[in-house]
Design an enzyme around this catalytic site. Sequence first.
Site, PDB file in Angstrom:
ATOM      1  N   HIS A   4       0.856  -1.194   0.000  1.00 19.28           N
ATOM      2  CA  HIS A   4       0.000   0.000   0.000  1.00 19.28           C
ATOM      3  C   HIS A   4       0.889   1.240   0.000  1.00 19.28           C
ATOM      4  O   HIS A   4       1.944   1.246   0.619  1.00 19.28           O
ATOM      5  CB  HIS A   4      -0.905   0.015   1.244  1.00 19.28           C
ATOM      6  CG  HIS A   4      -2.078   0.918   1.104  1.00 19.28           C
ATOM      7  ND1 HIS A   4      -2.003   2.265   1.338  1.00 19.28           N
ATOM      8  CD2 HIS A   4      -3.351   0.669   0.720  1.00 19.28           C
ATOM      9  CE1 HIS A   4      -3.180   2.809   1.129  1.00 19.28           C
ATOM     10  NE2 HIS A   4      -4.022   1.876   0.744  1.00 19.28           N
ATOM     11  N   ASP A  27      -7.904  -5.461  -0.142  1.00 18.18           N
ATOM     12  CA  ASP A  27      -8.321  -6.296  -1.274  1.00 18.18           C
ATOM     13  C   ASP A  27      -7.941  -7.761  -1.105  1.00 18.18           C
ATOM     14  O   ASP A  27      -8.342  -8.596  -1.903  1.00 18.18           O
ATOM     15  CB  ASP A  27      -7.704  -5.746  -2.563  1.00 18.18           C
ATOM     16  CG  ASP A  27      -8.255  -4.365  -2.863  1.00 18.18           C
ATOM     17  OD1 ASP A  27      -7.455  -3.411  -2.955  1.00 18.18           O
ATOM     18  OD2 ASP A  27      -9.485  -4.230  -2.926  1.00 18.18           O
TER      19      ASP A  27
HETATM   20  C1  SDX Z   1      -6.216   0.111  -2.935  1.00 15.05           C
HETATM   21  O1  SDX Z   1      -4.424   4.601  -2.038  1.00 15.05           O
HETATM   22  C2  SDX Z   1      -5.353   3.975  -1.449  1.00 15.05           C
HETATM   23  O2  SDX Z   1      -5.763   4.321  -0.335  1.00 15.05           O
HETATM   24  C3  SDX Z   1      -5.955   2.800  -2.198  1.00 15.05           C
HETATM   25  C4  SDX Z   1      -6.964   1.977  -1.451  1.00 15.05           C
HETATM   26  C5  SDX Z   1      -8.231   2.752  -1.200  1.00 15.05           C
HETATM   27  O3  SDX Z   1      -8.992   2.367  -0.284  1.00 15.05           O
HETATM   28  O4  SDX Z   1      -8.541   3.681  -1.976  1.00 15.05           O
HETATM   29  O5  SDX Z   1      -6.417   1.548  -0.204  1.00 15.05           O
HETATM   30  C6  SDX Z   1      -7.374   0.740  -2.248  1.00 15.05           C
HETATM   31  O6  SDX Z   1      -5.936   0.447  -4.061  1.00 15.05           O
HETATM   32  C7  SDX Z   1      -5.366  -0.878  -2.158  1.00 15.05           C
HETATM   33  C8  SDX Z   1      -4.098  -1.333  -2.978  1.00 15.05           C
HETATM   34  C9  SDX Z   1      -4.569  -2.407  -3.955  1.00 15.05           C
HETATM   35  N1  SDX Z   1      -3.504  -2.765  -4.883  1.00 15.05           N
HETATM   36  C10 SDX Z   1      -2.882  -3.945  -4.806  1.00 15.05           C
HETATM   37  O7  SDX Z   1      -3.067  -4.766  -3.920  1.00 15.05           O
HETATM   38  C11 SDX Z   1      -1.928  -4.201  -5.978  1.00 15.05           C
HETATM   39  C12 SDX Z   1      -0.603  -4.766  -5.440  1.00 15.05           C
HETATM   40  N2  SDX Z   1       0.071  -3.716  -4.696  1.00 15.05           N
HETATM   41  C13 SDX Z   1       1.068  -2.920  -5.428  1.00 15.05           C
HETATM   42  O8  SDX Z   1       0.772  -2.713  -6.774  1.00 15.05           O
HETATM   43  C14 SDX Z   1       1.551  -1.711  -4.648  1.00 15.05           C
HETATM   44  O9  SDX Z   1       1.785  -2.134  -3.368  1.00 15.05           O
HETATM   45  C15 SDX Z   1       0.678  -0.467  -4.593  1.00 15.05           C
HETATM   46  C16 SDX Z   1       0.296  -0.003  -5.942  1.00 15.05           C
HETATM   47  C17 SDX Z   1      -0.543  -0.735  -3.800  1.00 15.05           C
HETATM   48  C18 SDX Z   1       1.500   0.630  -3.884  1.00 15.05           C
HETATM   49  O10 SDX Z   1       2.557   0.911  -4.726  1.00 15.05           O
HETATM   50  P1  SDX Z   1       3.589   2.077  -4.345  1.00 15.05           P
HETATM   51  O11 SDX Z   1       3.225   2.829  -3.128  1.00 15.05           O
HETATM   52  O12 SDX Z   1       3.837   2.863  -5.597  1.00 15.05           O
HETATM   53  O13 SDX Z   1       4.827   1.265  -3.909  1.00 15.05           O
HETATM   54  P2  SDX Z   1       5.879   0.741  -4.899  1.00 15.05           P
HETATM   55  O14 SDX Z   1       5.199   0.173  -6.096  1.00 15.05           O
HETATM   56  O15 SDX Z   1       6.908   1.795  -5.090  1.00 15.05           O
HETATM   57  O16 SDX Z   1       6.461  -0.478  -4.054  1.00 15.05           O
HETATM   58  C19 SDX Z   1       7.500  -0.261  -3.129  1.00 15.05           C
HETATM   59  C20 SDX Z   1       8.377  -1.497  -3.293  1.00 15.05           C
HETATM   60  C21 SDX Z   1       8.774  -1.758  -4.738  1.00 15.05           C
HETATM   61  O17 SDX Z   1      10.021  -2.411  -4.707  1.00 15.05           O
HETATM   62  P3  SDX Z   1      11.331  -1.497  -4.994  1.00 15.05           P
HETATM   63  O18 SDX Z   1      11.074  -0.798  -6.342  1.00 15.05           O
HETATM   64  O19 SDX Z   1      11.421  -0.531  -3.850  1.00 15.05           O
HETATM   65  O20 SDX Z   1      12.452  -2.505  -5.057  1.00 15.05           O
HETATM   66  O21 SDX Z   1       7.629  -2.660  -2.868  1.00 15.05           O
HETATM   67  C22 SDX Z   1       7.463  -3.536  -3.988  1.00 15.05           C
HETATM   68  C23 SDX Z   1       7.754  -2.747  -5.251  1.00 15.05           C
HETATM   69  O22 SDX Z   1       8.275  -3.592  -6.257  1.00 15.05           O
HETATM   70  N3  SDX Z   1       6.070  -3.974  -3.948  1.00 15.05           N
HETATM   71  C24 SDX Z   1       5.658  -5.239  -4.131  1.00 15.05           C
HETATM   72  C25 SDX Z   1       4.265  -5.189  -3.966  1.00 15.05           C
HETATM   73  N4  SDX Z   1       3.881  -3.947  -3.709  1.00 15.05           N
HETATM   74  C26 SDX Z   1       5.005  -3.192  -3.709  1.00 15.05           C
HETATM   75  N5  SDX Z   1       6.327  -6.383  -4.419  1.00 15.05           N
HETATM   76  C27 SDX Z   1       5.569  -7.495  -4.546  1.00 15.05           C
HETATM   77  N6  SDX Z   1       4.225  -7.537  -4.396  1.00 15.05           N
HETATM   78  C28 SDX Z   1       3.546  -6.407  -4.100  1.00 15.05           C
HETATM   79  N7  SDX Z   1       2.223  -6.436  -3.948  1.00 15.05           N
END
Ligand code: SDX
Length: 430
Positions: free
Chosen positions: A306, A364
């Site tokens: 998140h 989710d």
């Molecule tokens: C919702 O914003 C909100 O409040 C949203 C929400 C709401 O109520 O409105 O809470 C609802 O959208 C919840 C989130 C649902 N999405 C997912 O579950 C999809 C999977 N999650 C990721 O796509 C990700 O965690 C995000 C999009 C949710 C957050 O992404 P960020 O903040 O841009 O973080 P990031 O992508 O920069 O990740 C930080 C690191 C990265 O590694 P590095 O580049 O630092 O090496 O963590 C890794 C990412 O690769 N990472 C994951 C991961 N999520 C982040 N690695 C593996 N699996 C994951 N799920």
Amino acid sequence: MSDENAKLSIGDKSFDMPVYNGTIGPDVIDISKLYGQTGAFTYDPGFTSTASCESKITYIDGDEGTLLYRGYPIDQVAEHGDFLETCYLLLYGELPTQTQKADFDHRVTYHTMIHEQMARFFTGFRRDAHPMAVMVGVVGALSAFYHDSTDISDPYQRMVASVRMIAKMPTIAAMAYKYHIGQPFVYPRNDLDYSANFLHMCFSVPCAEYKVNPVLSRAMDRIFILHADHEQNASTSTVRLAGSSGANPFACIAAGIACLWGPAHGGANEAALSMLQEIGSVDRIPEYVKRAKDKDDPFRLMGFGHRVYKNYDPRAKIMQKTCHEVLAEVGIKDDPLLDVAMELERIALEDEYFIEKKLYPNIDFYSGITLKALGFPTTMFTVLFSVARTVGWIAQWKEMIEDPKQKIGRPRQLYTGATQRDYVPVSLRK
Ligand code: SDX
């Protein structure tokens, strides 16, 4: 609001910028005059360190894993309240008295029907169209039917539009579901409460009486509460930006639905269940955890991580409890998907990669299993999210319109394209 200044120095010049303190949470540095003073923009793709507005609606502490609706903790609201009470709280800022609650419930109940002609929009879609595509189209079309509630300068009309949106979203969502599965539309019923009415519109058929299960209806209502609002997330920011141009509220909500659809946002509940189904069994979990950690593999654990929560999403805990309640009520003793989900959560929470990146289950992760047990197909999961989030979108839209400092949102950029050059006629191009 400014108690102190932040100093920025560029070259031999230094600039003071006011710092504002919130009631809780991080302070903000007012950079609105930065470009005028320095000729430079700030640069923050994804807005990881940017406060886009001042708001009094929802507060999230990502480190603590807390979520407050107008100051009330989400677990207390979900445990003791109902969804329409939550709608009143988010819209008006206070919990309603009994009289206020009865009046609000009545206003919403008596706005649940949509213009009969709107039913024709659905037949223009293929039956196998994704219900979210239908929602974007039909909700946007509401602005063609409700001219009287698009005078956004009139506070009364803003509240009429808010109540209409909250009331009609379940009806449209249920119609999108019925159209998707080839069953006749079911009209709303005024003798049922909000969530019972929604389940009735989705699952009743003309040839048999459908009695709403109160345990499942309560679970649906709690799921709506959990998804109601969440600060300045991507879809809420979309609604605010669309609304900042003066667009009518129905069109703004349609923009929010479009943004919510993405798998990184509201589409994650559908993607998380598909992921659990793809993993299929506990013994295949290590292979997927390895892929999630592989920088060269685009696969991510859906329902994990998140932007704000660097702790357990408080909504996920309540959703997990609701998941167990629903599975028990529908008689699913051991759902293999739940086994995979709980083992995946256990493994991930012990894994150095997830610990170091502070990746926890989000709302989710368990919602897909719960919604599937309630009887919904995965294609409907994000639609249900949009029904709940409509109150958050419209409350934030109203707050933005009523903000005296409100102006059209128009970010700038870091330009790295071609410098000026002269046009070359096609005959001279190589
Ligand atoms: C919702 O914003 C909100 O409040 C949203 C929400 C709401 O109520 O409105 O809470 C609802 O959208 C919840 C989130 C649902 N999405 C997912 O579950 C999809 C999977 N999650 C990721 O796509 C990700 O965690 C995000 C999009 C949710 C957050 O992404 P960020 O903040 O841009 O973080 P990031 O992508 O920069 O990740 C930080 C690191 C990265 O590694 P590095 O580049 O630092 O090496 O963590 C890794 C990412 O690769 N990472 C994951 C991961 N999520 C982040 N690695 C593996 N699996 C994951 N799920």
